[in-house]
Write a protein that holds these residues in place. Structure first.
Motif, PDB file in Angstrom:
ATOM      1  N   ALA A 215      33.870  45.588  50.894  1.00 26.28           N
ATOM      2  CA  ALA A 215      33.760  44.185  49.223  1.00 26.28           C
ATOM      3  C   ALA A 215      32.182  45.088  49.045  1.00 26.28           C
ATOM      4  N   PHE A 216      31.109  45.129  50.077  1.00 29.30           N
ATOM      5  CA  PHE A 216      29.808  44.866  49.818  1.00 29.30           C
ATOM      6  C   PHE A 216      29.145  46.274  50.424  1.00 29.30           C
ATOM      7  N   GLY A 217      29.549  47.394  49.784  1.00 36.39           N
ATOM      8  CA  GLY A 217      28.979  48.683  49.875  1.00 36.39           C
ATOM      9  C   GLY A 217      29.307  49.467  50.656  1.00 36.39           C
TER      10      GLY A 217
ATOM     11  N   GLU B 116      49.125  47.832  36.185  1.00 33.48           N
ATOM     12  CA  GLU B 116      47.997  48.220  35.158  1.00 33.48           C
ATOM     13  C   GLU B 116      47.459  48.957  34.864  1.00 33.48           C
TER      14      GLU B 116
ATOM     15  N   ASP C  47      40.176  34.065  36.189  1.00 31.03           N
ATOM     16  CA  ASP C  47      41.040  33.259  36.224  1.00 31.03           C
ATOM     17  C   ASP C  47      41.951  33.222  35.349  1.00 31.03           C
ATOM     18  N   ALA C  48      41.236  32.901  34.198  1.00 33.65           N
ATOM     19  CA  ALA C  48      41.724  32.700  32.698  1.00 33.65           C
ATOM     20  C   ALA C  48      42.457  33.635  32.230  1.00 33.65           C
TER      21      ALA C  48
ATOM     22  N   ARG D 213      44.016  35.871  33.454  1.00 35.24           N
ATOM     23  CA  ARG D 213      45.818  36.313  34.657  1.00 35.24           C
ATOM     24  C   ARG D 213      46.656  34.726  34.002  1.00 35.24           C
TER      25      ARG D 213
ATOM     26  N   TYR E   4      35.698  47.273  34.723  1.00 28.28           N
ATOM     27  CA  TYR E   4      34.946  45.897  34.893  1.00 28.28           C
ATOM     28  C   TYR E   4      35.393  45.374  36.019  1.00 28.28           C
ATOM     29  N   ASP E   5      36.805  45.131  35.793  1.00 26.60           N
ATOM     30  CA  ASP E   5      37.423  43.924  37.112  1.00 26.60           C
ATOM     31  C   ASP E   5      37.263  44.186  38.448  1.00 26.60           C
ATOM     32  N   ARG E   6      37.478  46.167  38.798  1.00 29.82           N
ATOM     33  CA  ARG E   6      37.885  46.705  39.525  1.00 29.82           C
ATOM     34  C   ARG E   6      36.352  46.893  40.127  1.00 29.82           C
TER      35      ARG E   6
ATOM     36  N   PHE F 278      33.153  45.375  39.256  1.00 33.84           N
ATOM     37  CA  PHE F 278      32.417  44.080  39.787  1.00 33.84           C
ATOM     38  C   PHE F 278      32.876  43.127  40.183  1.00 33.84           C
ATOM     39  N   VAL F 279      34.268  42.489  39.595  1.00 38.32           N
ATOM     40  CA  VAL F 279      34.755  41.678  40.194  1.00 38.32           C
ATOM     41  C   VAL F 279      35.543  41.379  41.638  1.00 38.32           C
ATOM     42  N   THR F 280      36.342  42.818  41.955  1.00 35.43           N
ATOM     43  CA  THR F 280      36.951  42.438  43.110  1.00 35.43           C
ATOM     44  C   THR F 280      36.352  44.343  43.949  1.00 35.43           C
ATOM     45  N   ASN F 281      35.132  44.295  43.205  1.00 33.45           N
ATOM     46  CA  ASN F 281      34.396  45.293  44.201  1.00 33.45           C
ATOM     47  C   ASN F 281      35.040  46.661  44.412  1.00 33.45           C
TER      48      ASN F 281
ATOM     49  N   ARG G  96      35.315  50.074  44.273  1.00 31.33           N
ATOM     50  CA  ARG G  96      34.772  50.675  42.783  1.00 31.33           C
ATOM     51  C   ARG G  96      34.227  51.969  42.717  1.00 31.33           C
TER      52      ARG G  96
END
Lengths: 326, 420
Positions: free
Chosen positions: A71-73, A91, A266-267, A269, A285-287, A289-292, A294
C-alpha cells in the motif's frame, strides 16, 4: 564553449576538394564522425529529455508490470501474476470493450470534419473566420471545463437538453447516468470537441489540392458534388489517414472527459452507468493512484500500449487499400 | 572543449547542492530553534478554525509555527498515499476511521503511547468508541479531534406546507415512512427523503444498526451483509426509491442529494453533525431547516465517528508534532474549535459548538451519543468500501434484487477480508 576548437566544422562548409559527381564526394572518415557527433550533441537536450521522461518510465512500467506493490511502496517480483489476474478481471474486460467502443464511434468525427471543412472551403464564403473560430473553440478549451459544462447540459432533471426536448414533448433520459445512452452521450461530446482540430487539418489538406484538378473536372462537366467525391476525397485521403491514426491513439487514451463527466471515486461507483463508461486509462488511474495497486496498474497500461501498437500497425497496413498519394 | 565539460560539471554540482539544501528547508530553519510543522486537513470550511488553533498553539510554543495544508476531500487520500509513499507526508494530519488501520499497520503513522504516558494525557476525556477507533494492536495512534453522529435534517417549510408535525425524539421508522409519503409531491419534483448511496456513514450503516444487523463481525473477519437483519436495514432505503419517495439513483447521480435538499426539493436529509457549518452558511437552509434524532427501528442507533490528529512516522520533528497533537486534543483547543468548527470530541466541550449555531437543535447530536455504535472498519476498509458501492449500485438501480446483491457483496467482502 570555445569556438576555435571545431576543426571539422569549418572544413565541411568548403566544397569537396576532389572532382567527381557533385554531392557524392566522400569526406575523410574522421570528419564524418566528428560531424555526426556534433549532430548528436545538438539533439542531446531533447534526446535526454525523451530518455529521462519517456523512455525510462516505459521501461520501468514494463518491469513493474511483473511486480506486486504494498500500500505504501515496496514491490516484489511476481512474474506473470498481474497478467493472469487481468484475464479474469471482469472490470478490465468491460473497460477495454468501452474504450474500443469510444474509439470506433469517435471515428464519426472524421467524415463530419471533412464535410464541415468542405463547406468552409467554398470560395467567397462570408464570415469564414467566425465559423472557423466557432469550430476551433472547443479544441482550445480545457477538457475539464468542457466536461463540466456538458454535465450540466446533460442533467436529467434540470439540464438544458432535456428542457428543449420537453418543449417538443419528449421525456429525455438521465444522459450520463442511464447505461443505455451514457456511452453515446459521452461520444457525442468527444466528437464535438475534436471536430475543430480535425477540421483545421482537413482545411489545410483541401487548400493544398491544386486548382487545376477542379478546373479539369469542371471542363469534363462535373458538378460540385461530383468534384467533392472524385477529386477532393481521394486527394484528401493522406490527410484522412493521418487524422485517423491520431484520433485512434487519442481515443484509446481517453480519460479526462470520462473522469469528470462520469464521476470519480465513490461518485463514479454509485453511477449506474459507470460500468459502461469506465475506460482503460481510468481503471489504470484508479489502480495506480487510488488503491495503490501499482503492479497491476502497470500491467494494464502495458496491455493498452500493445493494443495501441497493434491498431496503429493495422492502419498502416491497410492504407495501401485506400490512401492515394497525389 | 575539455574545459567546458569541467565547467558544466561544476555548474551541475552547484545546482544539485542547491536543490539538496532547499529540500531540507525546515531543517535549515531549525538552526535558530524554530520549526514549521505542516498540518494536512481536508475540509475547506474548517481551514480558518485550524489556522486559528495553529496561532493559539504558537503563542505558547513560540518556536513552532503551523502551516495548514488543505487538500479537498476528493483528492485527500490519493494525495496523502502518494506523499506517504514518497516519504513527504505532512508532519501532522487528519485521519479517519476507514483509513486508519491501513496507515497504522504499514507504519506510516507513529504510535503515541509513550508520549501519552509521559504527559499523562487522559484518554477517558474522549468517547470510548473514538479512542478504540484509533487503536491498532493495543497501541494508540491518534488523539480525537472532533466527533460526529448522524441526525435527520428536515425542511420545516415543506413540513408546514404538507401539514406534517415535525419529527421529535422517540419517533420510529414507521413515523419516518409516513412523513416521507406525505412530503412527496411528484408534480413539484419534491421528495420526502433521499436514499443516498455514496455515504454509508449517514445512511446504510445507521439503518443496518437500527435493524439489528451488522456490517462486519466483531473480530473483523466476516461480512454481515448476508445477515437478514442487515438486509432489512438496506431495504429501508430501496423501498423509499421503489415508492418514488426518494429520487432514483440516476437522478442522484446527476444532482447530489445535498444540492437537492438545499434547493428545497427534499423533506428529510440524513446528515452528520458536521453539516451544521454547511447549513448555517446557506441562507435558505439557515432559515428553513432543523435537526431531529434518527428514527428508531428495532433499536435506537446512530454511527459515531470522529477525525483524529496523527503524526507521520517520517516527521523530522516528532517531539514538536506530539506537542501540537496534544494541544489539539486539549480542552483549551476544543473550546476554541467548537465555536468555529465541528463538534469537539473532548467530553463536556460541546456547548460552544451548540451555541455557535443557535438556529439548529444541535443538542440532538450530543444526546445521541448514549446509543451511538462504532464505525465499522477493518485493516483494509477501503477495499470492501469499493465493493459496497459496486454491488449496492445494482440493487439501488433496480438491476438486481436486494437479497442477491447483498449476498454477492457479502461473498466479495469475505474474500477481501481473507486477504488482510
Amino acid at each position: 564553449m570555445t569556438i576555435t576548437s571545431t576543426p571539422g566544422g569549418t572544413r565541411t562548409e568548403q566544397p569537396p576538394a576532389t572532382g567527381g559527381r557533385p554531392g557524392r564526394a566522400r569526406r575523410p572518415r574522421r570528419d564524418r564522425v566528428v560531424e555526426a557527433l556534433w549532430g548528436y550533441a545538438f539533439i542531446a537536450p531533447i534526446g535526454l529529455g525523451l530518455a529521462v521522461f519517456y523512455l525510462w518510465p516505459v521501461l520501468q512500467t514494463a518491469y513493474f508490470s511483473f511486480t506486486a506493490w504494498g500500500a505504501f511502496g515496496g514491490h516484489t517480483w511476481t512474474g506473470l501474476d498481474n497478467y493472469h489476474r487481468m484475464l479474469h478481471d471482469h472490470e478490465f474486460g468491460q473497460a477495454m470493450v468501452n474504450t474500443l467502443a469510444y474509439t470506433a464511434l469517435g471515428l464519426v468525427s472524421i467524415p463530419l470534419a471533412i464535410v464541415f471543412a468542405a463547406l468552409l472551403n467554398r470560395p467567397g464564403l462570408r464570415g469564414v473566420g467566425v465559423y472557423r473560430t466557432l469550430f476551433f473553440l472547443p479544441v482550445v478549451t480545457m477538457p475539464v471545463a468542457i466536461a463540466m459544462v456538458w454535465r450540466w447540459l446533460y442533467n436529467g432533471n434540470y439540464g438544458l437538453i432535456n428542457y428543449l426536448l420537453s418543449l417538443v414533448g419528449i421525456d429525455g433520459p438521465n444522459w450520463i447516468a442511464d447505461p443505455r445512452v451514457a456511452l453515446y452521450a459521452l461520444v457525442a461530446v468527444g466528437v464535438w470537441s475534436s471536430i475543430g482540430y480535425n477540421l483545421v487539418i482537413f482545411l489545410a489538406g483541401m487548400q493544398a489540392i491544386p486548382k487545376e484538378y477542379y478546373e479539369a473536372a469542371q471542363i469534363d462537366g462535373a458538378g460540385p458534388v461530383r468534384q467533392f467525391f472524385s477529386v477532393t476525397i481521394p486527394l484528401l485521403s493522406p490527410t484522412a489517414f493521418f487524422v485517423s491514426v491520431i484520433s485512434v491513439i487519442g481515443s484509446l487514451q481517453l480519460f479526462d472527459l470520462v473522469y469528470v463527466m462520469a464521476g470519480s471515486g465513490d461518485a463514479a461507483r454509485a453511477n449506474p452507468a459507470f460500468p459502461r463508461l469506465e475506460t482503460v486509462v481510468q481503471l489504470f488511474y484508479d489502480r495506480a493512484f487510488v488503491t495503490n495497486d501499482r503492479g497491476y496498474a502497470a500491467a494494464i497500461v502495458m496491455v493498452l500500449l500493445l493494443v495501441i501498437i497493434a491498431l496503429t500497425a493495422f492502419q498502416f497496413r491497410m492504407q495501401k487499400r485506400w490512401v492515394h498519394y497525389g | 572543449m575539455r574545459n567546458s565539460v569541467r565547467w558544466t560539471a561544476v555548474a551541475l554540482g552547484v545546482v544539485l547542492a542547491a536543490s539538496a539544501c532547499s529540500s531540507g528547508g525546515s531543517d535549515a530553519a531549525s538552526s535558530d530553534g524554530k520549526v514549521t510543522l505542516s498540518y494536512g486537513v481536508w475540509d475547506a470550511t474548517q481551514k480558518s478554525a485550524m489556522e486559528e488553533l495553529g496561532k493559539a498553539f504558537t503563542k505558547t510554543h513560540p518556536n513552532i509555527s503551523i502551516k495548514v495544508e488543505l487538500t479537498p476531500w476528493a483528492d485527500y487520500w490519493t494525495k496523502l498515499k502518494a506523499a506517504a509513499t514518497g516519504g513527504s507526508a505532512p508532519d501532522v494530519f487528519w485521519m479517519n476511521g476507514p483509513n486508519f488501520q491501513l496507515y497504522a499497520s504499514n507504519g506510516v503513522i507513529r504510535p503515541l503511547d509513550d508520549d501519552i504516558a509521559k504527559d499523562k494525557v487522559p484518554l477517558s476525556a474522549y468517547p470510548k468508541q473514538l479512542v478504540d477507533l484509533y487503536t491498532y494492536k493495543g497501541k494508540h495512534y491518534g488523539l480525537p479531534k472532533d466527533m460526529d453522529t448522524v441526525g435527520v435534517w428536515y425542511n420545516k417549510a415543506l413540513f408546514d406546507a404538507a401539514k406534517v408535525p415535525y419529527p421529535k425524539a422517540g419517533w420510529t421508522w414507521s413515523d419516518f415512512q409516513a412523513a416521507a409519503a406525505k412530503l412527496t409531491d411528484a408534480s413539484k419534483g419534491q421528495y420526502g427523503a433521499d436514499a443516498e448511496l455514496t455515504s454509508f456513514q449517514e445512511y446504510q450503516y445507521d439503518t443496518i444498526a437500527q435493524a439489528g444487523g451488522y456490517v462486519i463481525s466483531a473480530d473483523g473477519k466476516k461480512s454481515g451483509y448476508d445477515d437478514p437483519k442487515t438486509i432489512e436495514g438496506l431495504r429501508f432505503w430501496t423501498d423509499l426509491i421503489k415508492k418514488k419517495e426518494s429520487p432514483d439513483l440516476k437522478t442522484m447521480t446527476d444532482t447530489a442529494p445535498l444540492q437537492l435538499f438545499e434547493a428545497g426539493k427534499i423533506g428529510m436529509y440524513w446528515g452528520g453533525s458536521w453539516d451544521a457549518t454547511e447549513f448555517g452558511g446557506n441562507s435558505y437552509t439557515k432559515a428553513n431547516v432543523d435537526v431531529a434524532p434518527l428514527p428508531k427501528g428495532e433499536k435506537q442507533a446512530t454511527i459515531i465517528h470522529g477525525v483524529a490528529n496523527v503524526v507521520s512516522s517520517k516527521t523530522k520533528h516528532a517531539d514538536q508534532a506530539w506537542e501540537f497533537v496534544k494541544f489539539l486534543g486539549s480542552k483549551q483547543a476544543a473550546d476554541i474549535f467548537g465555536a468555529k468548527g465541528t463538534m469537539p470530541a473532548y467530553n463536556g466541550t460541546q456547548a460552544a459548538w451548540i451555541a455557535a449555531h443557535p438556529q439548529f437543535d444541535l443538542q440532538t447530536f450530543v444526546d445521541e451519543l448514549s446509543y451511538a455504535v462504532p464505525f465499522p472498519v477493518s485493516k483494509d476498509t477501503a477495499a470492501w468500501n469499493e465493493e459496497e458501492l459496486t454491488y449496492m449500485t445494482k440493487a439501488w438501480n433496480g438491476d438486481e434484487s436486494l437479497d442477491k446483491a447483498a449476498k454477492d457483496l457479502a461473498a466479495a467482502m469475505n474474500a477481501s477480508l481473507a486477504k488482510e
